[in-house]
Design a protein around this motif. Structure first.
Motif, PDB file in Angstrom:
ATOM      1  N   LYS A 128      -8.869  10.558   7.065  1.00 18.56           N
ATOM      2  CA  LYS A 128      -8.706  10.095   8.450  1.00 18.56           C
ATOM      3  C   LYS A 128      -9.614   8.904   8.718  1.00 18.56           C
ATOM      4  CE  LYS A 128      -7.257  14.319  10.863  1.00 18.56           C
ATOM      5  NZ  LYS A 128      -7.672  15.302  11.882  1.00 18.56           N
ATOM      6  N   PHE A 129     -10.833   8.969   8.184  1.00 17.99           N
ATOM      7  CA  PHE A 129     -11.767   7.850   8.366  1.00 17.99           C
ATOM      8  C   PHE A 129     -11.223   6.577   7.719  1.00 17.99           C
ATOM      9  CE2 PHE A 129     -15.526  10.935   8.777  1.00 17.99           C
ATOM     10  CZ  PHE A 129     -15.473  10.852  10.153  1.00 17.99           C
ATOM     11  N   VAL A 130     -10.675   6.714   6.511  1.00 17.44           N
ATOM     12  CA  VAL A 130     -10.134   5.551   5.792  1.00 17.44           C
ATOM     13  C   VAL A 130      -9.014   4.914   6.621  1.00 17.44           C
ATOM     14  CG1 VAL A 130      -8.836   4.831   3.755  1.00 17.44           C
ATOM     15  CG2 VAL A 130     -10.810   6.332   3.489  1.00 17.44           C
ATOM     16  N   GLU A 131      -8.111   5.743   7.121  1.00 16.85           N
ATOM     17  CA  GLU A 131      -7.003   5.223   7.933  1.00 16.85           C
ATOM     18  C   GLU A 131      -7.529   4.559   9.203  1.00 16.85           C
ATOM     19  OE1 GLU A 131      -4.725   8.827   8.456  1.00 16.85           O
ATOM     20  OE2 GLU A 131      -3.174   8.102   7.087  1.00 16.85           O
ATOM     21  N   GLY A 132      -8.530   5.188   9.817  1.00 19.52           N
ATOM     22  CA  GLY A 132      -9.114   4.631  11.045  1.00 19.52           C
ATOM     23  C   GLY A 132      -9.764   3.271  10.804  1.00 19.52           C
ATOM     24  N   LEU A 133     -10.485   3.131   9.686  1.00 20.25           N
ATOM     25  CA  LEU A 133     -11.150   1.861   9.359  1.00 20.25           C
ATOM     26  C   LEU A 133     -10.126   0.754   9.140  1.00 20.25           C
ATOM     27  CD1 LEU A 133     -13.960   3.106   6.951  1.00 20.25           C
ATOM     28  CD2 LEU A 133     -14.300   2.038   9.171  1.00 20.25           C
ATOM     29  N   LEU A 134      -9.037   1.084   8.433  1.00 17.73           N
ATOM     30  CA  LEU A 134      -8.012   0.080   8.166  1.00 17.73           C
ATOM     31  C   LEU A 134      -7.360  -0.367   9.469  1.00 17.73           C
ATOM     32  CD1 LEU A 134      -6.524  -1.504   6.002  1.00 17.73           C
ATOM     33  CD2 LEU A 134      -4.853   0.341   5.867  1.00 17.73           C
ATOM     34  N   LYS A 135      -7.089   0.591  10.336  1.00 17.49           N
ATOM     35  CA  LYS A 135      -6.471   0.256  11.621  1.00 17.49           C
ATOM     36  C   LYS A 135      -7.409  -0.599  12.464  1.00 17.49           C
ATOM     37  CE  LYS A 135      -3.962   2.327  15.463  1.00 17.49           C
ATOM     38  NZ  LYS A 135      -3.474   3.545  16.104  1.00 17.49           N
ATOM     39  N   GLU A 136      -8.685  -0.249  12.437  1.00 17.14           N
ATOM     40  CA  GLU A 136      -9.677  -1.018  13.209  1.00 17.14           C
ATOM     41  C   GLU A 136      -9.773  -2.444  12.679  1.00 17.14           C
ATOM     42  OE1 GLU A 136     -14.300  -0.602  14.725  1.00 17.14           O
ATOM     43  OE2 GLU A 136     -13.463   0.979  13.466  1.00 17.14           O
ATOM     44  N   CYS A 137      -9.721  -2.596  11.357  1.00 21.61           N
ATOM     45  CA  CYS A 137      -9.781  -3.926  10.748  1.00 21.61           C
ATOM     46  C   CYS A 137      -8.577  -4.768  11.188  1.00 21.61           C
ATOM     47  CB  CYS A 137      -9.815  -3.805   9.225  1.00 21.61           C
ATOM     48  SG  CYS A 137      -9.849  -5.402   8.401  1.00 21.61           S
ATOM     49  N   LYS A 138      -7.408  -4.151  11.174  1.00 16.51           N
ATOM     50  CA  LYS A 138      -6.191  -4.861  11.587  1.00 16.51           C
ATOM     51  C   LYS A 138      -6.309  -5.324  13.040  1.00 16.51           C
ATOM     52  CE  LYS A 138      -1.252  -4.071  12.315  1.00 16.51           C
ATOM     53  NZ  LYS A 138      -0.179  -3.058  12.334  1.00 16.51           N
ATOM     54  N   MET A 139      -6.794  -4.419  13.908  1.00 13.47           N
ATOM     55  CA  MET A 139      -6.909  -4.751  15.333  1.00 13.47           C
ATOM     56  C   MET A 139      -7.933  -5.865  15.561  1.00 13.47           C
ATOM     57  SD  MET A 139      -4.882  -2.699  17.067  1.00 13.47           S
ATOM     58  CE  MET A 139      -5.493  -2.390  18.704  1.00 13.47           C
TER      59      MET A 139
END
Length: 1311
Positions: free
Chosen positions: A771-782
């Motif tokens: 979940k953390f990995v997915e969250g970090l990737l999404k945050e980077c995209k945003m």
């Protein structure tokens, strides 16, 4: 089934949901703590050992008295509640976070209190309040097991003592340490008896000599944080067990009463219920008041001091990672709850674990903002505590009253006045604002207990039992009182007895007992203390709330509400801007901006704005409703005065009002709960042995009463509210869509509010990390998308499209936020680190390996792209590009002292060079190093996510950033300059000695001599910022002194930024305009022709230089067909003036170079030169060019000549003054020692005239002078009165602005 459903309907309205007892299970005996075993499993997995083998082994290194053993939930009542299901593992872990601890009679056995909370997935919270005490172990099997463990421990110690020397030498050779190892060591021995004031237990445990005690915990689980009430109830329960006189009723009666018969106080009301010995009061704030917060803020301020607490508060507002550190669990809870309470009207949106159990230490890896509390052991050195990530960490050492702040930390607005106001509130309650009280909580508890025990001894048992404050009259006495109170004859007798002095003692005692608890004077010292704490709490909170009410008084004006209904808003939430940030910031006082620009980017602010928008269609969120009420009230008082927007500090005006509301509620009790009473228990039940908590009767506690008034009333209310809510949902919105929105759109970077405590298998931990990995990737995209959109939006404005929506401050905030994200990504799953920055640590490891390889191979540093191709403009050699090279630049900057600072500087430099994605890809290409530094679940070892992450960063190459140059303004930077002559037309081998001076927005280089005929040089100079001008000249020596220069190229050797300064003119006496020195205007050269994607895309040049064609002298073009029309000339002047006006309307730090707007392509000088050339007679006399400056010289000669010959003819006074100033300026320019040529002199005159607001005064003199007829055609613009008049109006608009000139333009002019 009945137990499960017990009171489920009324459960939400009950004061307490569960009563729990945790401790040692005599039947299962001693078990090593399973969570400690899981922790060993994780550590073994990290170190590459076989986890199964490690977990199976016993740990005999520690004394059994210091080891943790598995605690169990021995009993909990009721079995389950539908609205708050019982989570046995989580409750057990948080009631006894260290597991069971054993002591002997030599150790301190004082009880202690702590609280905890469990955050559910929907963000709602349940509070737990725990009273831990020590009970004698009576089981012989447990005692003999402890004896055996102690003997095994001694044997292990004897063996290890022999190998002591060798082990110590080998351990010192290990250079890199694990962040988790040091954490585990800090938790060893954490409950050692010596830490609690007992003697050192070096003798160990002997079953014959020693009495063994084990910890046991009583816990109340409540839906609201009534900490003081629960603490008093549990303390009275423990007293009932430990003191010699038995309590008036069996313990089951009190537990049953608090679970099923005590309601939650209604909003704005107070409640009294009865403990074992004394009544307990609690109150709940009203609808318009600040929400309930019962944790004593006074303690938080006493522990940290006002200054530290305000700094911590700022870190929490900016959503940094917060780690609280203390030996005492209650201190962790008090500070955590206190600081989150002060956030009103905002709410912490991320991981919140005020007490982090030892088994969850891997959660400190979480690459998201968090607020966690970690228990320390006495004497632990902070320096030995290595944490996975520290770059953005605020470390709060509560016991030592100090905090460590992150770098680049903006201060809270009006910080000193704010601290002053808080200090005044504390002093008014007799508390020092300095803080630093070090008396630990357990000592306070035992002190209070001893006071109560003394009071108890001084009161006879009979008074205690019949003390009507607990409502427990004997049955006979109660009957007597009812009889007497209802009998008028006896009342008259009583009155007569009083008048004659006869006392009816029994009756008076009974009556006084009934009325005494209502009198104000009859309050106990404990109740007075609670009232004082409640008043201090609310006043401190009001001061914080008032700051936000002042700062965000106008926030509604900037909320963007453009959706017709809730469904369409939720569907498009990701793509929409909800808040006009740029306009909001532009409306704020300057000192607030550093803080506010960061704060409005946080998740808590975004959620607050979302709630505001949703309040159009739904009921207002409670905190928002109270806050909006406050702002309305402030507006009524201020009549919307401008003072709301000023930076003048305004004190809180609600202090007395809020304290009075609480005092009124506690002085006058609104509701008294049912008294504890005998339950339907079998004879013989309810007996117990002193000092031992009894086994409670489950059958009477499993379910509540089938009916009582308040539960029925509240249940029907609940049902009505529920029906109304369901109707609303049906009408407005599909609930699934809302749930999806809540989970995805709003919860960015907040994938986990709290670790799930009930299941801690490796599979669940892996799921959490995913979940953390997915969250970090999404945050980077945003983040990258936001940076691109904002930056491109601004550049579109510079091209004339739309309005700017980003400021330099906002850009800097976004880049700082990107630095923080990269640090968190590099911290995730980290196992080997040097220093505080995980990214810089990785770079250092990479540098060490590459330099080692370089020495072995004696080849260039990196196998990546080593050299950039030669710049598109000839003349400059290629610039070496590598990760290591940029690291060395940063390492050579003495101004940066810390690893975190170096990492951020390196990110900024890479971003400015458009190499961030390429550099990080190169860094991660060394897979062996990444595997060594990171655990298997780390973000950097997830290949697909890593590739997407690098791709998002690559998109930032589409725009130009100057985030390194503009921040590190004082560093020394190497520059390379090359002079490029036009070889076809001139002899490049000039005999004269050339020189140049480079100027930028931050300063100039001074005069630099260039080696003759080499025409290239490097020089070190303090950062000049973006380059604006180059002064180029020579000394006119030798036979070949004339020199035709094409351009000058200057490159910043750190950032690679290259500037071209076009010339296209001669330098030399007797050629062109006779100039030996020229001021050239720079243009930024955009690199192109690179192979990587994204590099070719470019933004418009930030600066443009005048075209070379013009510089070959506009006068020589006048005979040709390329003349601009009169309309074009007038438009170009208007455009030039407009650009200067726009320049001054930008924030000061973002204005850029005024020199470019004055002297560059399309600048004021260029536009006026076109004006003066229109209709100019350029007849050549012996092929000699005539320049505009010649016209000015003739005008001045005419004026001076007329002044000398026509003294008797007095000219009008204003004309005389203007004539005098024009003559003075022209003569001063002609008399200066610099040889800047005729065009250079004209440029200087225009610049000085604009600066000193003289151009509109000089223009009529030129237009009306007789000289004009000899030098200008009839149709020249200068001879058209209407045109001159309109030009005067345009130029006069510049008078409102303070034009300052670079020294490179005005040097040597004496006016």
């Amino acid at each position: 089934m009945s137990a499960t459903m017990s009171g489920s309907g009324s459960a939400p309205c009950r004061f307490a949901h569960y009563f729990i007892v945790c401790g040692l299970d005599d039947e299962t005996g001693l078990e090593p703590d399973a969570l400690a075993a899981l922790y060993q499993w994780l550590e073994a997995d990290r170190q590459g050992k076989d986890p199964e083998a490690t977990a199976a082994g016993e740990n005999f290194d520690q004394s059994p008295l210091k080891r943790t053993f598995k605690s169990k939930v021995l009993a909990h009542y009721p079995e389950n509640i539908e609205c708050n299901p019982f989570d046995q593992d989580a409750v057990n872990m948080l009631c006894m976070p260290k597991g069971l601890s054993f002591r002997t009679q030599r150790d301190s056995l004082a009880p202690h209190f702590h609280s905890f909370l469990i955050t559910r997935e929907d963000g709602s919270r349940t509070y737990g309040f725990v009273h831990t005490f020590y009970e004698e172990v009576t089981s012989l099997q447990i005692c003999s097991a402890m004896q055996t463990l102690h003997q095994m421990h001694q044997a292990e110690n004897n063996t290890s003592a022999q190998n002591c020397t060798s082990s110590s030498s080998s351990s010192s050779s290990s250079s890199s340490s694990s962040s988790m190892d040091s954490l585990s060591s800090s938790l060893d021995d954490v409950d050692s008896p010596s830490a609690h004031g007992g003697r050192r237990t070096c003798e160990g445990y002997d079953s014959i000599r020693d009495t063994l005690y084990v910890s046991k915990a009583m816990c109340l689980i409540a839906p609201m944080p009534f900490m003081h009430a629960c603490k008093r109830f549990l303390a009275q329960m423990h007293r009932a067990v430990s003191c010699s006189p038995p309590p008036p009723l069996p313990l089951e009666s009190y537990i049953y009463n608090v679970l099923y018969e005590v309601p939650l106080p209604a909003s704005g009301r107070s409640l009294k219920f009865h403990g074992v010995y004394e009544p307990i009061l609690c109150q709940r704030p009203g609808v318009g008041e600040l929400p309930l917060a019962d944790f004593p803020l006074a303690d938080a301020f006493r522990l940290l001091g006002v200054e530290n607490l305000v700094q911590l508060f700022t870190c929490v507002l900016l959503e940094m990672q917060i780690l609280l550190y203390s030996q005492d669990y209650q201190r962790l809870m008090v500070v955590a709850e206190g600081i989150t309470t002060l956030l009103f009207p905002f709410q912490w949106q991320h991981v919140y674990v005020p007490i982090l159990p030892a088994s969850l230490l891997h959660f400190l890896d979480a690459p998201v903002p968090y607020l966690m509390g970690l228990q320390s052991k006495e004497g632990t050195d902070r320096s030995k505590l290595e944490l996975p990530q520290e770059a953005n960490l605020c470390f709060v050492d509560i016991d030592n009253h100090c905090i460590e702040l992150p770098e680049d930390f903006p201060q809270f607005p009006n910080r000193s006045e704010f601290i002053q106001e808080l200090s005044e509130v504390l002093l008014s309650f007799g508390q020092s604002p300095e803080g630093g009280s070090s008396s630990p909580e357990p000592a306070v508890m035992s002190l209070q207990t001893s006071v109560l025990e003394k009071e108890l001894k001084s009161t006879s048992l009979r008074e205690l039992v019949d003390d009507k404050t607990n409502g427990n009259l004997g049955g006979e006495a109660l009957d007597v009182l009812e009889l007497l109170q209802g009998n008028p004859t006896l009342e008259r007798l009583q009155a007569l007895a009083k008048r004659t002095g006869v006392k009816v003692a029994r009756l008076e005692a009974l009556a006084a007992g009934q009325k005494g608890d209502e009198g104000v004077g009859g309050r106990s010292p404990v109740e007075e203390e609670e009232l004082r704490n409640a008043k201090l709490n609310v006043q401190l909170r009001e001061v914080f709330a008032a700051r936000f009410a002042t700062m965000f008084a106008d926030y509604e004006s900037f909320v963007i509400q453009n959706s017709p209904d809730l469904e369409s808003w939720l569907t498009n939430r990701e793509q929409m801007h909800n808040f006009d940030k740029a306009s909001f910031l532009s409306d704020q006082p300057e000192p607030y901006l550093p803080f506010l620009s960061h704060f409005i980017e946080t998740q808590m602010f975004a959620t607050f704005i979302d709630n505001k928008i949703m309040s159009q269609w739904e009921e207002k969120e409670p905190l928002l409703r109270v806050f909006d009420g406050r702002i309305e009230k402030a507006r009524l008082y201020n009549v919307r005065a401008p003072s709301l927007r000023s930076s003048v500090y305004q004190k809180c005006t609600f202090l007395k009002e809020s304290a009075q509301a609480i005092e009124q509620r506690l002085r006058k009790i609104d509701h008294t709960a049912i008294h504890p009473h005998l339950l339907d228990m079998k004879i013989g039940q309810g007996k117990y042995q002193q000092g031992f908590f009894p086994k409670l009767q489950a059958d009477v506690l499993a379910s509540g009463p089938t009916s009582n008034k308040w539960s029925n009333r509240t249940c029907s209310t609940q049902r009505r509210v529920e029906r109304h809510r369901q109707q609303n949902e049906h009408l407005v919105l599909d609930n699934e869509l809302k749930e999806k929105y809540m989970q995805e759109a709003r919860n960015l970077g907040k994938n986990l509010r709290q670790p799930k405590l009930s299941d801690l298998s490796p599979a669940v931990i892996a799921q959490t990390n995913w979940k953390f990995v997915e969250g970090l990737l999404k945050e980077c995209k945003m983040k990258t998308k936001r940076m691109l959109v904002e930056k491109m939006g601004r550049e579109a404005v510079e091209l004339g499209h739309g309005e700017a929506n980003i400021t330099g401050l906002e850009e800097n905030t976004l880049i700082a936020s990107l630095c923080d994200l990269l640090e968190r990504i590099w911290s995730h799953g980290l196992q080997v680190k040097q220093g505080k920055s995980a990214l810089w640590s990785h770079l250092l490891h990479y540098q060490a390996r590459e330099e080692k390889n370089e020495q072995q191979l004696e080849s260039p540093v990196s196998n990546g792209q080593e050299r950039r191709k030669t710049e598109s403009s000839v003349g400059l050699p290629g610039l070496r590009v590598s990760v290591i090279q940029d690291m060395r630049h940063i390492q050579n900057m003495a101004e940066i002292k810390t690893d975190v600072g170096r990492a951020r500087a390196w990110i900024r430099l890479s971003l400015e060079k458009k190499l961030l994605s390429q550099h990080l890809k190169q860094l991660l290409s060394n897979q062996a190093l990444t595997k060594k530094l990171y655990k298997r679940y780390a973000f950097l070892r997830c290949e697909e996510e890593k590739e997407q992450f690098l791709f998002h960063l690559l998109s930032l190459n589409a725009v130009d950033y100057f985030c390194f140059t503009s921040v590190f303004t004082t560093i020394m930077i190497p520059y390379r300059a090359v002079i490029i002559p036009i070889k076809k037309l001139s002899n490049a081998m000039t005999t004269s000695n050339p020189w140049l001076c480079v100027s930028g927005e931050l300063g100039d280089s001074g005069i630099l001599q260039i080696t003759k005929n080499i025409l290239e040089m490097t020089f070190d100079c303090q950062n000049l910022g973006k380059l604006t001008t180059v002064q180029l000249g020579h000394d006119n020596s030798g036979l070949l002194a004339k020199w035709l220069v094409d351009c000058v190229m200057v490159r910043n050797e750190i950032t690679g930024h290259t500037y071209k300064f076009p010339c296209g003119r001669w330098l030399g006496k007797g050629v062109d305009d006779g100039s030996l020195e020229r001021v050239l205007i720079g243009e930024f050269v955009v690199p192109c022709g690179d192979d990587e994607g994204g590099r070719g895309s470019k933004t418009p040049p930030l600066q443009r230089s005048p075209s070379q064609i013009r510089r070959i002298s506009i006068t020589s073009l006048t005979g040709k067909g390329n003349k601009p029309t009169t309309v074009q000339i007038q438009e170009s002047i208007g455009e030039a003036v407009n650009n200067i006006i726009k320049h001054f309307h930008k924030p000061e730090k973002e204005r850029g170079s005024l020199t470019v707007l004055l002297c560059g392509e399309g600048g004021l000088v260029w536009a006026l030169e076109q004006f003066f050339h229109h209709g100019f007679r350029s007849a050549r006399i012996f092929q000699k060019n005539v320049f505009v400056w010649d016209f000015f010289e003739r005008i001045v000669a005419f004026m001076e000549n007329r002044d000398q010959t026509g003294d008797l003819q007095e000219s009008p006074e204003p004309l005389s003054l203007n004539s005098e100033s024009l003559c003075r300026y022209v003569n001063a320019i002609n008399n200066m020692p610099r040889n800047i040529g005729k065009d250079g002199k004209f440029q200087l005159l225009v610049c000085l005239g604009a600066r000193d607001r003289l151009l509109p005064q000089w223009l009529p003199l030129l237009a009306e002078s007789p000289v004009i007829t000899r030098m200008y055609e009839e149709n020249a613009l200068l001879r058209d009165k209407l045109t001159v008049s309109s030009l005067l109006g345009v130029l006069e608009t510049l008078h409102d602005f303070p034009i300052t000139l670079e020294t490179s333009l005005t040097k040597s002019v004496e006016l």
